[in-house]
Scaffold this active site. Sequence first.
Site, short mmCIF file in Angstrom:
data_model
loop_
_atom_site.label_atom_id
_atom_site.label_comp_id
_atom_site.label_asym_id
_atom_site.label_seq_id
_atom_site.Cartn_x
_atom_site.Cartn_y
_atom_site.Cartn_z
N SER A 99 28.18 58.18 84.84
CA SER A 99 28.93 58.87 84.92
C SER A 99 30.28 58.99 84.69
CB SER A 99 28.57 59.91 86.14
OG SER A 99 28.73 61.02 86.01
N ASP B 99 37.49 53.85 73.29
CA ASP B 99 38.31 54.44 72.38
C ASP B 99 39.42 54.34 72.01
OD1 ASP B 99 35.04 55.52 71.48
OD2 ASP B 99 35.81 57.53 72.68
N LYS C 129 24.54 58.79 82.29
CA LYS C 129 24.50 60.16 82.30
C LYS C 129 25.90 60.58 81.69
CE LYS C 129 25.03 62.52 86.50
NZ LYS C 129 26.51 63.40 86.83
#
Length: 714
Positions: free
Chosen positions: A461, A472, A486
Site C-alpha cells: 500500500s 519512477d 495492494k
Amino acid sequence: MPVEPAKADEAKVPAELPSGPTEYQTTAAKLVYGLLSDSRYAYRPQALDDALSADMYTRYLEALDGGKQFFTAADIARFDRYKTRLDDAIKSGELDPAYAIFATYRERVNERVAYARKLLKQDIFDFTGDDEFHYDREDAPWAADTAALDKLWKQSVRNDWLRLKLAGKEPDKIRETLDKRYANLAENTAELEGQDVFQTFLNAYAAAIDPHTNYFTPRSAENFNLAMSLSLEGIGAVLQKQDDIVAIREIVPGGPADKSEILAPGDRIVGVGQGTSGPVEDVIGWRIDNVVELIRGPKDSQVRLDVIPAEAGLDSKPVRVVITRDEVRLEDQAAKSEILTIPGNGDAPDQRIGVIELPGFYQDFEARRLNKENYASATRDVARLLKQLKAQDVDGVVLDLRNNGGGSLNEAIELTGLFIDQGPVVQVRESGGRVVVNGDEDAGVAWDGPLAVLVNRGSASASEIFAGAIQDYGRGLIIGETTFGKGTVQNLVDLDRWPANEEERFGQVKLTIAQFFRVAGGSTQNKGVVPDIAFPASVDATEYGESTYDNALPWTKIAPVPHINYGNFAPLLPKLETLHTDRVADNREFQWWKEDVARYREEAAETSISLNEAERRAERDANEARRKQRQETREELGLALDPLAAAQLDDGLTANERDIVEDAAREKAAEDRPDPLLRESAAILADALWLLSNDEQLSAAVLPGSGTAGHWAD
C-alpha cells in the site's frame, strides 16, 4: 487477598449470546449495506443478492472454522439453508442465521475440547509407526461425521504431545500443559460475545466486496485508530493473557508504568479500580480487551491496580499500585535509524550508510486535525532522523520498508516529498472514474544524496506508493523482493456520523474508495513494485500477497503524468548485479538466509507431518547441529553471534504458555540478530556510489541532469 488459580477441569460459563442482533447492530448492518452497495462511497459497489450471499456464507464458515476441524458435513448441510438468505438478513438487520451458525460452532468447540482432553488419559502416544498428521485442510472436504473428526483430532493431539516430548518435557508435564491448552480453547470461545459474532459476520460481507474492506465495532475501531496514531492515554504497558490472568509483557519506556518503578514484566494484574478510592474490580477470568478498557483512561486521571509480582506465587497477597495516566507514545513502532560501515572497494575509503527502519506510515489524524504541535507522523520522524544522519556525514541512506503494510496515504505523499523537489507522487482514480493527482507541493528536500529503498513481499500500500514514486523518478534504487501488490485506497467511515450520536454505537467501516496509480501510469495492484536489484523471494506470490485473493482488483494502467527523471539506473544495474552476486557468494549469513528460505518454502509446501518419533527426532537433531555449526563458524570468522541460536528449536509451546519475561527478552534479542539483507542493501548502495564516482561516462548515462540526483556522484 490470595488468588485462587482456575482449575483446568472447571468449565467456564459461556458469555450469554442473544438469539439475534441488538437494536444497534440491526441499524449498523443496514448502514454497512448502504455504504457497500452505493457507488458514491464504494470503489467497486456490488449488489447484495443471492450470489453475494453465497460468497458471504463461505467466508463466514471460513472465519469460524477455516481448518475444518469443528463442523461436520451434516452441520454444513443444515447450514446450507442460509446460503442465499444472508443478503436478506443484512438488508433487514435480522441476523439470526449468523448467531445460529455460531451457536453450533461453540457447541462443536466444546465437544472437540472434551474429546481432546479425554484422549490425554488414554494410551495413544506410541510414536513408532508410519502414520501422519494431515494439518493442512484448506482444500479438504468437511469431515463426514463425528468419527472422522475424532480421527483427525486424535492425530492432532498426538502431534502436540510429540512436539513437547521432543522438547524434553516429561509425560505428566505434557499432559498438564495440553489439558490446560485445550481447556483454554473452550474458555476463549466461551468469552466471545454478541459483538464478536456480529463483527465476524459483517466482515464476511465486507470481504466479499474486496479484500481490504472491513467492519470494526466501536472498540475495534478505537484500537485501529490508536495503532495508526502510535499514541494512547493509559499507563504504558503491553499486556498479555496467560490462563485466566492478564500479565504485563512489556513496560513502555518513559510511560507512567515505567516511571512508577514498581511494575515489571511478568507481574499479574488481578484487580482494577478507578481513581484514588472506591471499589477495585476483580478481573481474573476477564477478556483481555475488557481489562485493557478499564486500565486505559484520560490523561491525568488515576487508576489503581492490584498486582501480584512476577516472582511471587499466585496465592500471594496482591500489591496495590496507584498510577496517574498520561499520553504514551509507542516509540518501538516508530521510525528508527542506525549507521552501517561498508568496506570500500579496492583502495576506496569505507562508506557510511545511514539506515532508517520505518514499520508503518502512521499519523495521529485527530491530533493533526486539532493542530497539535507534536502529533505523531512518519514523515516528521523520518525528516528528523535524516537531519541527524546528515549531521553525521553519512554517504547514503537506505530506507527499510520491509513488512511495512502501509497506513496513511498522506504520509506516503509527504514522505516522498522529503526526497523530491516538488512534483506528482501518486494518481488516485475515484469510484466515478475521476483521476486526481496528488503530489509534493513543498520546495526543497530533506535528503538530496544517494538513496535506496529496501522492500519485501510484506511491503504494501503506502510503501508501494513511496517505492513506486522513487523508482519512477529515478531518485533511488529499489532493492529486495517484489512487493505485496495492494493498489487500492481505503477510508474510515464513522457509522455514528449519520444518526449524530453522542456515544459510539455502530462502529466504523474501512472502505475501499479508490485505486492508486504510479506517476508513470502503471498500478501496483496485483503486480506490486518490482525491485531493481532482486533478492531471492522468501514467499511465493501464490502463497502471500494481493494475487492470492480471489476477488482482488486486476492490474491495469492509466496515462502517465509529467514528472522529473532524476536518473536512469538501467546502465548501472548489470554492474551492480555482478558485484552483488560475487559478494553474496562469499557471504555466510546471506547464504544461510537463502538456505533457510529454501527450506521454509519446502516445508510450507507440505500438508502433513510424520508422527514417527525417530524420524522427527532426526530432523530436530539435524536442525540443532546446523545451528550449532553456524554459531561456531561465526566465532571462527569473527561474525556477530546470533543471540537466538539457542532458542530456535521448537519448544512445543504456544505463545501464552511461555514464560512472559523470557519470551519478551527473546523478542528483544531478535532485534540484534544478523540481518544480511539490510547489510547487503547498504553494500549495493555503496557499490553504486563507487561506480558512479569512478566512471564519468557511466555517471553521465545514469545521472544525465543536475540537482538532487547529482549528489550521487559527489
